[in-house]
Design an enzyme around this catalytic site. Structure first.
Site, PDB file in Angstrom:
ATOM      1  N   THR A 325      -4.121  -1.162  -5.908  1.00  0.00           N
ATOM      2  CA  THR A 325      -5.195  -0.837  -5.973  1.00  0.00           C
ATOM      3  C   THR A 325      -6.186  -0.629  -7.325  1.00  0.00           C
ATOM      4  O   THR A 325      -5.056   0.156  -8.179  1.00  0.00           O
ATOM      5  CB  THR A 325      -5.565   0.089  -5.205  1.00  0.00           C
ATOM      6  N   HIS A 377      10.463   8.368  -3.164  1.00  0.00           N
ATOM      7  CA  HIS A 377      11.310   8.918  -3.680  1.00  0.00           C
ATOM      8  C   HIS A 377      12.549   8.207  -2.845  1.00  0.00           C
ATOM      9  O   HIS A 377      13.765   9.152  -3.417  1.00  0.00           O
ATOM     10  CB  HIS A 377      11.107  10.375  -3.795  1.00  0.00           C
TER      11      HIS A 377
END
Length: 406
Positions: A325, A377
């Site tokens: 993006t 994560h």
């Protein structure tokens, strides 16, 4: 006679909203002509005529919820007469003059119950008074085309000022509020973004890139690139190529989570976030490891045009293993992009600003860009995320390495 059917939705789409009828009963239609538009939670689909003839009747009104392959109306031969609507409402009486409109005309759009979501959006965003819009709908209702026509007239009366910037006429000292229903696409964007925040363990790491080498490359070869390929060399293609090389080096960043499993993808389908009038959309570049810089630029340009025209398809936006993006096009200096589920990471680009940096023991002014990697994560460790971002930085600061595959 031939039924007008709702297009077949993909498995992930259960229903849509009938946005606009481009024809009314009795109108002549030609094969391939767009009759209506349907908004799903991903794209806006066009419903086209399968034969020449006349629109005999419509079964669904603007704003109605429609299902896959449901009948919207009927097209008949040229001699067919439109079927009378049993519950047709009389056309509204002509409004005398603008001076007879109520003083709080700016709130009229929120009180009209016969406005479809598409029409209400145009009316509210442009400060229109529905009572002053000539209605041409099959039941005397205001169509999207009617509203857009009024926007055009309003823009002309304001000396070319964009209609979207027109002020809503409200009484002095009033505290206006306007309630506008979310579009299906906006609802879906909201749901997906919130779901990924609730599910993934999102962390963002940052770095900065000296864009001078990439800018020098563009300047040196731009004319030759355009002459050969018919498209300009932009930064996005370089970022896509750099990201692809980094994904090869760190496969877990290209992976996704499915329950208790990690799915490693052996291909590179990169989504490019594109702003459209209906919200953020992410069309997919397929097999970017097999695409040239020119091919990437042409594909991105094609997606941008389709997004602007509302022509993106479900296939254009299905899948994807990684996303990029670019908030820099709007002036963003730094951000923490949200992962596009079920992907596990997204790269954020930002604006290029000349800043003083230390280079070879001296302070120099260089065009710098902050880049960000948001990652899940749960499966990507900080070491891998940081090294992934450093790989992109190194490739962009020495673009020849990408071309030489070093």
């Amino acid at each position: 006679m031939a039924d007008i059917k709702v297009p077949v939705f993909s498995e992930s789409v259960s229903e849509g909203t009938l946005l606009t009828w481009h024809k009314k009963p009795g109108d002549t239609v030609k094969r391939g002509e767009v009759l209506a538009e349907i908004e799903t939670d991903k794209v806006v689909l066009e419903v086209t005529a399968l034969q020449d003839g006349v629109l005999v009747s419509i079964a669904k009104q603007e704003g109605d919820t429609v299902l896959s392959e449901e009948t919207l109306g009927v097209v008949g031969d040229a001699g067919s007469a439109p079927a009378p609507a049993a519950d047709a409402a009389p056309a509204p009486a002509a409004v005398p003059a603008a001076t007879t409109a109520p003083a709080d005309a700016g709130h009229e759009a929120t009180r009209r119950d016969d406005l479809s979501p598409a029409v209400r959006k145009v009316v509210v965003e442009n400060g229109l008074n529905p009572a002053q819009i000539p209605a041409t709908g099959p039941k005397g209702n205001i169509t999207k085309a009617d509203a857009l026509g009024a926007v055009g007239q309003q823009g002309g009366q304001q000396g070319g000022q964009p209609a979207a910037q027109a002020a809503v006429a409200v009484p002095a000292g009033a505290r206006p509020e306007q309630r506008v229903p979310m579009t299906r696409i906006r609802q879906r964007i909201s749901e997906r973004l919130k779901d990924v925040q609730n599910t993934a363990a999102i962390l963002t790491t940052f770095n900065e890139v000296n864009m001078q080498p990439a800018m020098d490359l563009r300047k040196k070869y731009q004319d030759q690139f355009v002459a050969k390929h018919g498209v300009k060399l932009g930064f996005m293609s370089l970022f896509v190529r750099a990201a692809t090389e980094a994904l090869k080096a760190f496969p877990v960043v290209n992976a996704s989570v499915d329950g208790k499993d990690i799915i490693y993808h052996g291909f590179y389908d990169i989504g490019i976030a594109v702003a459209s009038d209906r919200g953020l959309v992410v069309p997919i570049l397929r097999d970017t490891d097999q695409m040239s810089l020119a091919g990437i630029e042409k594909a991105i340009g094609g997606f941008a045009q389709k997004a602007k025209a509302g022509k993106l398809t479900l296939d254009d936006m299905s899948g994807g293993t990684f996303s990029i993006t670019n908030g820099g096009t709007f002036g963003s200096m730094m951000s923490t992009p949200i992962i596009n589920a079920p992907q596990s990471a997204i790269l954020g680009m930002h604006n290029i600003i000349e800043r003083p940096i230390a280079q070879n023991g001296q302070v120099v002014i260089a065009p710098m860009m902050y880049i960000a990697l948001s990652y899940d994560h749960r499966i990507i460790d900080g070491k891998e995320a940081v090294q992934f971002l450093v790989t992109i930085k190194n490739l962009l600061e020495d673009p020849a390495r990408m071309l030489l595959e070093l």
